[in-house]
Design a protein around this motif. Sequence first.
Motif, mmCIF file in Angstrom:
data_model
loop_
_atom_site.group_PDB
_atom_site.id
_atom_site.type_symbol
_atom_site.label_atom_id
_atom_site.label_comp_id
_atom_site.label_asym_id
_atom_site.label_seq_id
_atom_site.Cartn_x
_atom_site.Cartn_y
_atom_site.Cartn_z
ATOM 1 N N LYS A 393 0.923 -1.311 -0.076
ATOM 2 C CA LYS A 393 0.079 0.074 -0.129
ATOM 3 C C LYS A 393 1.061 1.340 -0.050
ATOM 4 O O LYS A 393 2.089 1.199 0.569
ATOM 5 N N ASP A 396 1.406 6.238 4.219
ATOM 6 C CA ASP A 396 0.903 7.068 4.763
ATOM 7 C C ASP A 396 1.817 8.314 4.825
ATOM 8 O O ASP A 396 1.752 9.518 4.629
ATOM 9 N N ILE A 399 2.799 10.192 1.675
ATOM 10 C CA ILE A 399 1.686 11.124 1.181
ATOM 11 C C ILE A 399 1.755 12.275 2.029
ATOM 12 O O ILE A 399 1.697 13.231 1.536
ATOM 13 N N PHE A 400 2.023 12.208 3.466
ATOM 14 C CA PHE A 400 2.101 12.934 4.246
ATOM 15 C C PHE A 400 3.303 14.086 3.838
ATOM 16 O O PHE A 400 3.027 15.360 3.893
ATOM 17 N N PHE A 438 12.300 23.494 14.480
ATOM 18 C CA PHE A 438 11.861 22.574 14.836
ATOM 19 C C PHE A 438 11.473 21.214 13.881
ATOM 20 O O PHE A 438 11.900 19.931 14.227
ATOM 21 N N LEU A 439 11.424 21.663 12.886
ATOM 22 C CA LEU A 439 11.248 20.616 11.787
ATOM 23 C C LEU A 439 12.532 20.107 11.356
ATOM 24 O O LEU A 439 12.731 18.804 11.251
ATOM 25 N N SER A 442 13.719 17.784 14.067
ATOM 26 C CA SER A 442 12.956 16.515 14.101
ATOM 27 C C SER A 442 13.336 15.467 13.046
ATOM 28 O O SER A 442 13.317 14.491 13.201
ATOM 29 N N TYR A 443 13.708 16.094 11.965
ATOM 30 C CA TYR A 443 13.850 15.418 10.859
ATOM 31 C C TYR A 443 15.448 15.058 10.342
ATOM 32 O O TYR A 443 15.650 14.345 9.565
ATOM 33 N N ALA A 444 16.451 15.598 11.482
ATOM 34 C CA ALA A 444 17.559 15.690 11.147
ATOM 35 C C ALA A 444 18.622 14.361 11.219
ATOM 36 O O ALA A 444 19.684 14.437 11.610
ATOM 37 N N LEU B 158 16.210 15.307 21.417
ATOM 38 C CA LEU B 158 16.838 16.083 20.396
ATOM 39 C C LEU B 158 16.028 16.086 19.177
ATOM 40 O O LEU B 158 16.318 17.059 18.355
ATOM 41 N N ARG B 159 15.731 14.970 18.706
ATOM 42 C CA ARG B 159 15.104 15.010 17.408
ATOM 43 C C ARG B 159 13.516 14.676 17.207
ATOM 44 O O ARG B 159 12.800 15.273 16.406
ATOM 45 N N LYS B 160 12.972 13.862 18.132
ATOM 46 C CA LYS B 160 11.637 13.018 17.650
ATOM 47 C C LYS B 160 10.774 14.075 18.405
ATOM 48 O O LYS B 160 9.584 13.805 17.945
ATOM 49 N N ALA B 161 10.938 14.780 19.364
ATOM 50 C CA ALA B 161 9.952 15.420 20.204
ATOM 51 C C ALA B 161 9.212 16.443 19.349
ATOM 52 O O ALA B 161 7.800 16.549 19.708
ATOM 53 N N PHE B 162 9.705 16.995 18.374
ATOM 54 C CA PHE B 162 8.884 17.937 17.475
ATOM 55 C C PHE B 162 8.400 17.138 16.190
ATOM 56 O O PHE B 162 8.006 18.070 15.428
ATOM 57 N N LYS B 163 8.601 16.377 16.112
ATOM 58 C CA LYS B 163 7.912 15.573 14.624
ATOM 59 C C LYS B 163 6.455 15.741 14.711
ATOM 60 O O LYS B 163 5.811 15.622 15.724
ATOM 61 N N ILE B 190 -5.264 7.097 7.763
ATOM 62 C CA ILE B 190 -5.998 8.514 7.276
ATOM 63 C C ILE B 190 -7.258 7.766 6.718
ATOM 64 O O ILE B 190 -8.142 8.408 6.735
#
Lengths: 455, 316
Positions: A393, A396, A399-400, A438-439, A442-444, B158-163, B190
């Motif tokens: 599938k 998600d 898509i997000f 923040f983004l 969190s994605y780093a 450090l990283r995941k808290a703001f995902k 979804i």
Amino acid sequence: MLFNTLTFIIFHLVCLFIFWITKSLLIRNVLLFSGSLFFYGWYYWPGLIVLVLSILLNFYFSLKIAQTGSKKTLSLAVILNLTSLSFFKYSKFILENFLSFLNSFGLELTIPEYNYWLPLGISFYTFQVIGYLVDIYRKEVEVEKNFIVFGVFKCFYAQLIAGPIVRAKEFLPQLKKVNRFNPEKFKIGIYYLLAGLCIKIVIADTVAQFVDFGFSAPEKLNFINAWVTLYGFAVQILSDFWGYSTIAIGIGYMYGIDLPLNFNNPYISSSIREFWRRWHITLSFWLRDYLYISLGGNRKYRLRNLMATMTLGGLWHGASWNFIFWGIGHGLWLVLERVIPFKIGNNKFAKLTNQLIVFHGVCILWVFFRANDFKNAFDYFQSLLGMFKSSIKVSDTLIFQLILFIFFVVFFEKSLKDQRFLKWSLFKQVSVSLLFIFLINSYANAKLDFIYFVF
Amino acid sequence: MKGLIKYTLSILLVLLCTEQFVGHHQNYFRALSDKLLLKLEMLKKRENDKLVFIGSSKTLDAVDSALFNDHFNEVSDKKMKSFNMATTGQNYKRIFHTIKKVLKSQVKVLVIETSYVNFLDGNLGFDESEKRNINKSNLSIEEDVQGFLSRNLHMVRLRKAFKPKSFLRLFMIFSSNIFNHDMWFRSNTIKQIISKFKVVQDFSSQDLIQPKIISSNINGDERFRNLINLLDTTEKKIIFINPPVAKEDHERECNDENHHSYKTLSKELDTKVYDYTCSAFDQKFMRDPTHLNSSGRSAFTKILVRDLQKEIEQEI
């Protein structure tokens, strides 16, 4: 040194600090030149030898061309630059194809194995300096006699590795005056830097993982999965390069230097011609001014010139038949658009239809760009036609991420084209910047290289 | 210049405050790092839960707690409030850890999945050293799990808290008493949010499948010793279930060796094991050989109410 590393942030802050505490133009330019060499050598020091040799050689040729106005000198300089580029970038490709050609006559020659090494950003700095040499020959720009200033033009770390390809007449004058610290420009530089990192880390790197999976096993993709993955690649490559260019512009602003816009929302183009005016703008204009016009431009053999320009443009992106096909595809499309002007209408619906057609056409050509080889591309086309059955599938998360990209384009794209950030309230400026931080934070965790590094 | 200073200081100030905030609310932020911790945190927030399901993705996909409550309340005069704590990617250690935590809660009935992958095959997700640890003592299992979870803590901060996902998880913790949490944990989240949950109407739970109910006094396997020691001390009601599987998985799940182990559990803990893996469950209810689809979930939830109602009623 990669932009998305802490090492770079520290390096950049130190350089900025030294740059702004001194008012000596010489010290500033020496700092930018040495800093750029350090930045380049940090990633892989042997590349520095090639870069320095290129700077020395082209500085000599630029003076010589200005002095003599000789076309032969220009040709020699261009050939040497292209030879260097070809040696590092295309030698393996040429050798492989040459041996395959000989083998087709019954010979049994084996392709020798050797370590393939491509100096970072060689395609960019080679094209940039060729443009400069041609400009001197055309007397469109004054030759730069200061070696340090020339060095900064050749290797300013903001745009050294993946552009934008700057023009001497726009860039050099900025290095010859002592800029006063402009807090507004510095602030917008921070915003561009954060936005660029956000586009790169949050969107491009995340989507890359799905795209890599999809292209590594197209037979596992059903019709919908294949298309969503292809949209993913379209988003990934734009975000990757757009992100890098935005960072570069941001770094430039922080030094008080303006760098040209490189992307202008290319996926809303209503024609392929418009697409190339919006996609990788500095490269498109370079190809137009220094290749297309040199081949004769619109004066004679217009369509041939167009095909040749786009094919070579494709080859510039990588040493593989895939890229050549990608270039030919775009060339043919541009030719077709000129020969048979095609427009559905002028209303909004017609415009949207045109945009969708162009976007999907571009996406289909991206298959050649992304596929590892022709077989991989062929398999992927099969999956696009729904010839593989799969129960996997659509993710998600993918898509997000695609929705996040659209969100980003809708809300922030315009602010990355002009100075409207400065007109925002302090609250909005801080909120948006924090959102980016923040983004990024969190994605780093993905440390993928920028795609365009290989070009 | 003032603008730049204000801008920079505001950003730094917010970042410092955020770091402080995260530091002072480590429980919540820890919960963002792991599905199991998340559910444990949700359990704390949920008041009046009487029954929890513990297990792997198999149970997660097999039971819808909201539907379980509805069906139970239809047939019983007692009010049911259940919580499906099963999560994907479970193994013996994590389930052991979950049970230990749940035993300290207000919950009265624990319905624990006992299936091949989670209990009988200790190899899932374990390397050799981990397997040795399992056999040492309860403490070492607990230490292992705690170690694993705490190793991720700095990553969280450090990283995941703001995902975006983390914000969703925080939302899930604080709204766990209001929304049916189950939908967040399955694939097609979804789709599940925007589509109405389908209740299977044309199906008689009485005819579909019957469990193999195991209750015996045969002495047996030592593999459950840790679990038995843990559960033996509790006053809470323990029921074991093994949700249905497709034909491909029958042999692996429904065999003498497994039943021998179930008998041990049954004898030592004086409880029953409801093994549904030996009945033929229609293919249309399966998402894959191991997991039920939404129709299967609806059907099986009804079956569970049918089979467990009386046992549960005595406890709640």
